[in-house]
Design a protein around this motif. Structure first.
Motif: not given
Lengths: 335, 534
Positions: A147, A181, A185, A188-189, A191, A228, A231-232, B142-143, B145-147, B149, B153, B353, B356-357, B360-364
């Motif tokens: 990672e 997930v 991430r 998003e960082a 694409f 998304n 469009y970006t 760009k990042e 703008i993409f994220k 919410k 569009l 956001e 999603e769950d 979750i044990q996510d390293s982030g």
């Protein structure tokens, strides 16, 4: 890019050259020494340390990696006084060595190979009751390392491959949901990342098949995500490839219609987007091939004509691939 | 003392010139009436700042020429609150600014070796104030703008389209022709169909425009420079120097000058400068006399900041920034305040956001209110967003804390700057002008009990005035005055200083009759940095 080069004085450059000359001499001497020892099957501690030194300088030297593994298997591990705990420690040390090397040489195959070898040789332990303890600890660390590497370069396909290998090999598996997930991430960082989208598609396919995730809702969420991105930056190819995967065989005519309209809206806003044009033509073609029953003769002709128009425009917008569009127009692809 | 150059004042521009001339091999004497480096760009502890304020407000019978000048430059000074016990752990800047990662200052820091002396903090966020309690981070790439919410569009596409335009070669593009001087907000609306929110974000938080009438072409140039700075050291284009920013950097240049042989005299008044005929051939030199120093300085070139021009033997030649068309010189209202609560851009949490769950044990890390707090960031007030504020001018607020080693843990320093572009604004006190903005900024903190209204621990208000520069006299080798104009845009000060410093350097080289000997601003570096050690 707009960053000026730094200037060095003649003296500084000469001093650097001298340093490099002496380094070169040292290296050549080491090279000769180590290859001679290998030939003589010298598996002593001294030889082992020399191999460490060489690999730090030149980690692409496959011969020396092989030599090192021979030393482990032929001499170091079989010794009677070496316990399995010692073996684990030695392998952990080698894993640390490769981590340090990967920081500077993230794409060298032989370093990745040596890591895999170390992981596979981790013995059962620490105890009878917990035979997977050492392995789990090492595999978790592997995941952490990979990672970190993907943070440094999220498009390093070595790292992504390795990640799949780790996830498949871990004694206690991670949930696929968590992988979802993770890919989100990364996407998003940035694409513009074929590997991340690819991984996502693999995970989703598996989750849909096992029915762990509602395919209908999930697919909708994916369309939203990909829209998304579209469009970006409509110029990013990875997005369009993922969209095509989502559409799949194209058996859902309503979905095709909806997506075609959506892409058309984007094209109206950004009239020079070649990916919009090509995708619309591609999807309209699927409509004609698979859903012609739903369209009248007149409508079919209209759709076909609009495709031809798109391919004509593509030849103007993307002249380098002119012949490709000419071909596609003659012989439209079926999914 | 026989020297080649004397430099009066250790502000950033003068320090860069002193360093460049010293490294070029000239004997430099560098003087400052203050006991600290940096002059008007200095970083001061809270005690030092209070002393700075008192020196410029108290009524004494006599002032040194330096203080007289300072009292004209800095007016309407007032402060309140208590000086914190850890005064020395604060580095408060008299010239708050952020530095683009690609530009003349970074180049000079690297080429001169000064980059080795100090560290930097990357700016974390730029946010746009919308209403009390609401500040939304501005998408800068760009990042982001993409994220986001909340952007539709269509708006994402238009915003991206504009950023691609601004990041490329726009000079010949049809959208720009004839509109170089159009007010930037108008240009954005008409040519890129951007809505009000996007226009505000781009004009005031990406281009850092000062007012609704700022022209388009210079704004586009700034945006392009900042876009090209993204990614070099991180997602933000901007850096803030440790220990209060610019002051520490000026000191770094002085250090490098000293290492190259320059002599430093701090904390002494300059009594006089005269033109004399010195031995051996009776050549024309300047003689600088310093208070309580029996030795004079004799030099061929005299460089002086605006604080010492009353002491010069003739009117100096002002050297200005040729690369920018001057927007004119305006006074600036400023405030420095100390808070014990960080700013929090809660718009950040709403925009991302949840996982999603949740199991979750996510390293982030998942976003939570704590992660919306910032250590070093910029908060922008577009015109018309604060009641009792200006309808035509923007206010830029810089906040920083422990991350830039400018404050102890748990404390933050907030800087407010407002250019005074019309007569009505010029007539008000800095407190009248800035207090509404300070109050608004104080609402942008972590949600807390409504009863405890957040008050700064310490506040200082003042006005900074530009200096009028007179026409130079007809001297062959006049003293040189690096142009003291106050840059209008938050990220421009440091790069502007370098342009002026370099222009001054070349003038000095001319006067030293060395134009055919010296061929670059900085000499080549002495040591090639080692990449790998075995």
């Amino acid at each position: 890019h707009g960053v000026k080069r730094v200037r060095y004085s003649k003296e500084a450059l000469e001093a650097k050259r001298q340093r490099e000359q002496s380094k070169l001499k040292e290296y050549l001497a080491l090279n000769d020494d180590i290859l001679a020892r290998k030939k003589n099957r010298d598996y002593s501690q001294e030889a082992f340390e020399l191999s460490t030194r060489m690999l730090r300088i030149n980690p692409e030297f496959i011969t020396v990696w092989n030599y090192r593994r021979d030393m482990f298997l032929g001499e170091i591990f079989p010794k009677r006084y070496v316990s399995s705990s010692d073996v684990n420690d030695l392998l952990t040390e080698d894993l640390n060595l490769t981590t340090a090397l990967l920081k500077q040489h993230p794409k060298v195959y032989s370093i990745w190979n040596h890591r895999r070898w170390c992981l596979e040789y981790v013995p059962d332990g620490p105890s009878e009751e917990d035979p997977h303890g050492w392995r789990t600890a090492n595999w978790n660390k592997e995941l952490f390392v990979v990672e970190k590497m993907l943070e440094g370069d999220s498009r390093n396909f070595h790292a992504w491959n390795y990640r799949r290998y780790i996830l498949a090999s871990m004694p206690v598996r991670r949930s696929e949901q968590s992988e979802l997930v993770y890919t989100k991430r990364k996407i998003e960082a940035n694409f513009s990342n074929f590997s991340a989208w690819h991984q996502r598609s693999k995970v989703l396919a598996s989750l849909w098949e096992k029915n762990e995730l509602d395919p209908v809702k999930s697919r909708e969420a994916e369309f939203d995500l990909v829209k998304n991105a579209m469009y970006t930056d409509p110029g990013d190819q990875s997005v369009w490839i993922y969209h095509r995967w989502l559409i799949g065989e194209g058996n859902d005519a309503a979905l095709l219609d909806r997506e075609i309209s959506s892409i058309q809206e984007l094209l109206d806003e950004q009239p020079d987007s070649k990916w919009c044009m090509e995708s619309i033509a591609y999807y309209k073609n699927i409509l004609l091939q698979k859903h012609s029953a739903k369209l009248s003769e007149g409508e079919q002709r209209e759709v076909a004509a609009s495709c031809v128009k798109l391919f004509d425009e593509l030849q103007l917008v993307d002249p380098e691939r002119k012949q490709r569009y000419v071909e596609l127009c003659k012989d439209p692809p079926i999914s | 003392m026989d020297l080649d150059v004397a430099v009066l004042g250790t502000g950033l521009t003068e320090s860069i010139v002193a360093a460049a001339l010293s490294k070029a091999g000239y004997k430099v004497g560098h003087l400052d009436a203050n006991p600290y480096y940096g002059a008007d760009d200095a970083s001061l502890s809270v005690d030092e700042l209070v002393q700075w304020a008192d020196e410029r407000t108290k009524c004494d019978a006599e002032f040194s020429p330096y203080i007289s000048r300072q009292r004209e430059r800095f007016t309407d000074i007032s402060y309140s609150g208590t000086v914190p016990a850890q005064s020395r752990q604060y580095a408060l800047s008299l010239c708050p600014t952020i530095v683009p990662s690609v530009g003349p200052l970074i180049d000079s820091l690297i080429a001169s070796g000064v980059s080795r002396y100090g560290g930097f903090k990357l700016l974390e966020r730029v946010a746009l104030y919308e209403s009390p309690g609401v500040a939304k981070p501005v998408p800068g790439n760009k990042e982001d703008i993409f994220k986001d919410k909340q952007l539709s569009l269509l708006h994402k596409r238009r915003l991206m389209r504009f950023l691609m335009f601004a990041g490329g070669e726009f000079e010949d593009k049809p959208e720009l022709q004839g509109h170089e001087q159009t007010p930037f907000p108008t240009f954005l609306k008409e040519k890129f169909s951007l809505d009000d929110t996007a226009v505000r974000a781009i004009a005031y938080a990406i281009a850092f425009c000062a007012s609704t009438s700022d022209p388009t072409l210079p704004a586009l140039h700034r945006i392009r420079r900042y876009l090209r700075s993204t990614g070099r050291y991180g997602p933000s284009p901007f850096l803030f120097g440790h220990y209060g920013g610019i002051g520490e950097i000026a000191q770094g240049f002085c250090r490098t000058a000293a290492v190259a042989g320059a002599t430093y005299v701090l904390g002494r008044q300059v009594i006089s400068t005269q033109v004399v005929e010195a031995p051996p051939e009776g050549s024309r030199k300047y003689r600088v006399t310093i208070d309580e120093l029996s030795e004079h300085i004799e030099c061929d070139v005299l460089i002086s900041s605006a604080d010492y021009t009353s002491l010069l033997p003739s009117r100096p030649l002002a050297v200005s920034n040729m690369s920018v068309s001057s927007p004119g010189d305006y006074p600036v209202a400023r405030c420095i305040a100390i808070l014990d609560c960080p700013l929090a851009f809660t718009g950040l949490v709403a925009a991302t956001e949840p996982a999603e769950d949740p199991e979750i044990q996510d390293s982030g890390t998942s976003p939570d209110p704590q992660s919306a707090t910032v250590d070093t960031a910029v908060l922008v007030f577009p015109p018309g967003t604060v009641s009792d504020g200006s309808q035509s001018t923007a206010v830029h607020v810089l906040v920083t804390g422990e991350g830039s080693v400018s404050a102890p843990g748990g404390k933050w320093v907030i800087y407010l700057s407002m250019p005074l572009l019309d007569e009505e604004m010029k007539a008000q006190t800095p407190e009248q002008l800035l207090r509404p903005y300070l109050n608004a900024a104080l609402t942008i903190t972590l949600p807390h009990a409504a009863e405890d209204r957040l008050e700064p621990l310490f506040m200082l208000f003042y006005k900074q005035h530009p200096t009028t520069v007179l026409m130079p006299s007809d001297d062959e080798s006049p003293p040189l005055l690096p142009d003291p104009s106050i840059p209008l845009y938050l990220p421009e000060m440091a790069d502007s200083s370098v342009h002026v410093a370099e222009a001054t350097f070349w003038r000095a080289i001319e006067q030293l009759k060395a134009a055919d000997v010296i061929d670059s601003f900085w000499p080549p570096l002495d040591v090639v940095e080692e990449e790998d050690e075995w």
